[in-house]
Every structure is written in C-alpha cells, then in structure tokens.
Design a protein around this motif. Structure first.
Motif: not given
Lengths: 256, 252
Positions: A186-195, A168-173
């Motif tokens: 908004v997220t609490h995941s650093i990896a998700e934020a950076v990606f 979903l991250d990929e799709q959103l990007r």
C-alpha cells in the motif's frame, strides 16, 4: 517457495462511528504476484490490508487465502514497530520466538535475515542507535525471517527521505525476485507503486472502491534510474489520470 | 565533581553555622542540639541507634519488596480485563486515602506488637503508587506492537512477558522510586505504634527530651530512605540503561 493466492469478494467495512471505509472491493491476487494499492490518504487501503491480515474482523463479503496458513503471513507497518529493549538480532527473532522455534535455530535464521537487508554489522545495536532507514530494514528483516508466503506492507517507506526510500524499494524488489512471495504493497506514491509492482490498483476516496486495475509492463530487474525513463513515465500516466480525476471529482466532498 | 561539590559546600556552611549558633547560646541546646553532639551519638551508637537502624532497614526492605511484588501482580490482574479493573480499582484508590496513622492501632490488634505490624504498615503505605504506575504502564502498550504480536498468534502470557511488562518497565521504575521513600515512612510510623526500630528510639528520646537522639535517629532514617532510592536508581540504570531515554544522558 510459492506465494499465497488471495480472493477478495464484495468486502465492505464501516467504522463504528458510521464512516464507510470500503465499499464493495473485489480483487483477485495470484500466487507470487506483486500488487501495489495506490490511493489518496484515508481511502481505506490500510483498512483493506488489516482485513487481509485478519487484524480486524471482516463485516461483509469474504477474504480467502489459499492455502490458508496464517503463519505464512507477515506485515510491515508504517512505523518500524521495533521493541526498544531488544537489540536488532533479538527484534528480528521475535516472530520465531512467538512461534516456539528453538533458540539457536531462530538466532541463525534471524542472522540470515539481517544479512539479507544489509545490516549484519548492526545486529547488536538497539533501535535507538539506528537511523530511520535502518529501523525500517530491521522491520523488513523481521517480516522476512518467517519466510512468509504473503507480505503485507502498509506505506512502509513513507516516512523516509527520497534516496533511502528508493534504495529500500530496490532492495525489496530484489528480495521479491529471489523469494517470489505474494506482496501487497500500500502506498500513496504512484512512482513507488509502478517501480515495485507487476500490477497496480487505484482506490477511490472514501468509501473506497477500485477505480483502476492495471498491469505494469517494465523489465524484471529494475534500478533506480528507471524512474527517469520515458517507459516509466508511460506506465504512470493512467494511474495519475485515475488519481487526479478522483481528487477533482465534485462528489469528493469534504474528505481530507 | 561539579555536581557534588555545591551541595557539599552548602551542607558544611549550614552545619558550621548551626554548631556556632548552639555554642554561642543562640538556641537552647535542648531545642536544637549541636551537630557535633548528633554526630557523636551516631558514631558511638547512643540509645542503641544502630541495632534500631538495622531493624528499621529490615522492616522497610521487606515492606518495600512486598509492595513491589504484590503491586506488580495486582496491576497485572487489574489490567487483564476491563470488568476486573472497574470492580476493584476504585477500592485500591479508596484504600490509599485511609490515613495510616488512624488504622495503625488496628494493625496492632490484628498482628500484635512487633515487626509484623511494622512491615504491614510499610507495605500499606507504599503499595498504591506501585499499583497505579504499573497499571498505567501495562495499559499504554503501543497498539502497533500489540498488532504485531497478534499477527504471530502470541498468547496472553507471551504478550505479557515479552511485550507488556517490558514496555511498562519505565513506569514500574517510577513506582519503585516513590514506593522506596514511602516504605521507610511507613516503617517508622508503624514503629511508633508497634514498637521497635528507629521509631521507638525517637519516641523514647522525645519523652526524655533528648533532641540530639531524635535528630540522630531522623538523620539515620533519611539515610535509609536515600539508600533505598539509590538502590532503585541503580536497578533502573541496569534495566533501562541501554534503551530508555530516561536513562540516557547526553554527557555520557
């Protein structure tokens, strides 16, 4: 289509029970920017998002959207928030229905949005017949159906399993690259934020303040395996340090 | 078949036992009538049972429909503002505690003998569960969904029609189920005092010591209640079938 600009100046918010959620937030977001807000649970990042969406009244300071057209704003909540009595197609069409778009036109637009999130085959199904990831994609399609110039997302993929989440991250990007609306994620995941983002800010524990504001320097088109690269790790380091420093600070008190 | 068979067997056993008991003079026939006699009364329509049945059906159905419509409307009004709910809901609760049998004579004075009194009685007994259940449903709309509607500037009417009422449908169905049974009871009580229908048949048969007719009338009244209940279940399956867990059975 271009995104909205957001200008946040000196925003404070105290809950009715006296808890100070936000303490002087200043943040400028450019049109078409993808901004991630990272922070520990309960740091007021969701509160900030609700203030931007004008779901809660502001108390102190100001939030200005330019150009100020509220209809061009969409919100993806932590829960998909679908209407269980409507099928996917009619769920996605509801924002247009509330905006009085004629029926045939809104169903066409809804079909397009559903196709974009890869759910064309599920248009007639009801939410209780979908998996968690599919429901979230319906929610995303519903947000995108109005072609928003600002997309606010409140930990939308937090409840999903890791693989679904990365997809979903990929799709959103990809969606953002093609539409270039402003996104505040908004997220609490650093990896998700950076990606996902072009720029990430780290918010402290309550009362929330911005303790780090950093550009993310990664290629435009990003795929899941980027997360395993050294380049990616380099980008996450500062954020980790800021967040870790925050959780180890003696003044953190009893906040959970 | 597996679900229908056991209760049917129980029924056959009880009816047969009762028939035998009466024939062997275990009970006096005027205390407990033979089931065969009761069935014959129903089949031949003794004491105008069938016209009485249809009259009660009509009154109960009208009372039920009034309760459903007025009940939902009242709940919508009550849920529209805190002050309305605080001012009026206590009276709805109080109203419900007034025993119908005590105010039924008042209904006769106001509305006269006949069907109007019977319908009013069915309505009064059955409206409260409708209001209470619908109100509970309207007040428990998911706050996240309300936020979503606010985000798109949905007005109060659109929010009511597209969000709050559909979300309250399971509660409305619960209200209808309770109301259906109560409407039949209310109609029969109304008929005891206002006259007409199965209520009158029971009242007259009681005075003539015709327990067989009383039983036949009671049986028909129960069938009417069951019929209304089945009607609500059918409606519920139609309205909630495709989305609400209460209507989804794992066996299909």
């Amino acid at each position: 289509m271009c995104g909205l600009a957001i200008d946040i100046v000196g925003v404070r918010r105290t809950f009715p029970n006296g808890v100070r959620a936000l303490d002087g937030i200043d943040l400028q977001i450019s049109p078409g920017e993808f901004l991630a807000i990272v922070g520990p649970s309960g740091c007021g990042k969701s509160t900030l998002l609700r203030l931007i969406a004008k779901l809660d009244p502001p108390q102190d300071g100001s939030i200005t959207l330019t150009p100020g057209d509220s209809h061009k704003l969409a919100f993806v909540f932590q829960d998909p928030q679908l209407l269980p009595w409507r099928n996917v197609l009619r769920n996605v069409a509801i924002p247009l229905e509330l905006m009085h778009v004629p029926k045939s036109q809104r169903l066409d637009m809804a079909r397009n949005a559903i196709e974009q999130v890869g759910l064309a085959d599920a248009a007639d199904r009801y939410p209780n017949q979908l998996s968690g990831g599919m429901r979230m994609r319906v929610s995303l399609a519903r947000a995108m159906v109005t072609e928003p110039r600002l997309l606010l997302m409140d930990e939308p993929f937090a409840a999903l399993d890791e693989i679904t989440r990365q997809r979903l991250d990929e799709q959103l990007r990809e969606l953002w690259l093609s539409r270039r609306m402003t996104v505040v994620f908004v997220t609490h995941s650093i990896a998700e934020a950076v990606f996902l983002s072009q720029r990430a800010v780290v918010v402290s524990r309550r009362p929330g303040r911005i303790i780090l504001d950093r550009k993310i320097e990664l290629p435009e088109h990003r795929v899941a395996k980027l997360r395993a690269s050294a380049e990616f790790a380099g980008q996450t380091k500062d954020l980790f340090d800021a967040l870790l420093g925050e959780s180890q600070s003696p003044s953190a008190g009893s906040a959970a | 078949m597996k679900r229908v068979l056991p209760p049917i067997i129980v029924l056959i056993v009880i009816v047969t036992a009762l028939e035998l008991a009466v024939r062997c003079h275990v009970f006096s026939a005027y205390l407990v009538p033979a089931p065969s006699l009761v069935f014959r009364d129903i089949a031949t329509g003794a004491s105008d049972l069938w016209p009485a049945f249809w009259s009660t059906t009509e009154s109960a159905l009208i009372g039920f429909a009034l309760s459903a419509i007025v009940g939902v409307a009242a709940a919508v009004v009550l849920s529209s503002a805190q002050w309305i709910q605080r001012s009026f809901y206590p009276y709805a609760v109080f109203f419900q505690t007034v025993p119908l049998i005590a105010i039924a004579p008042l209904l006769v004075i106001w509305l006269g003998y006949g069907q109007r009194t019977v319908i009013a009685s069915a309505f009064i007994v059955s409206i409260f569960p409708m209001i209470a259940n619908t109100l509970a449903g309207l007040l428990s709309t998911d706050p996240g969904l309300r936020d979503m509607f606010r985000l798109y500037d949905a007005g109060p009417i659109a929010t009511l029609l597209k969000l709050r009422l559909p979300a309250a449908l399971p509660n409305i169905m619960t209200g209808l189920r309770i109301t259906a049974g109560l409407a039949v009871i209310g109609a029969i009580v109304g008929e005891f005092i206002g006259g007409g229908g199965l209520g009158s048949v029971v009242d007259i048969a009681r005075r003539q010591q015709r327990t067989d007719i009383v039983f036949a009338a009671v049986l028909l009244a129960s069938l009417l209640g069951l019929g209304l209940f089945a009607l609500v279940n059918l409606l519920s399956a139609l309205v909630l079938g495709h989305w609400h867990p209460s209507e989804q059975h794992p066996e299909g």
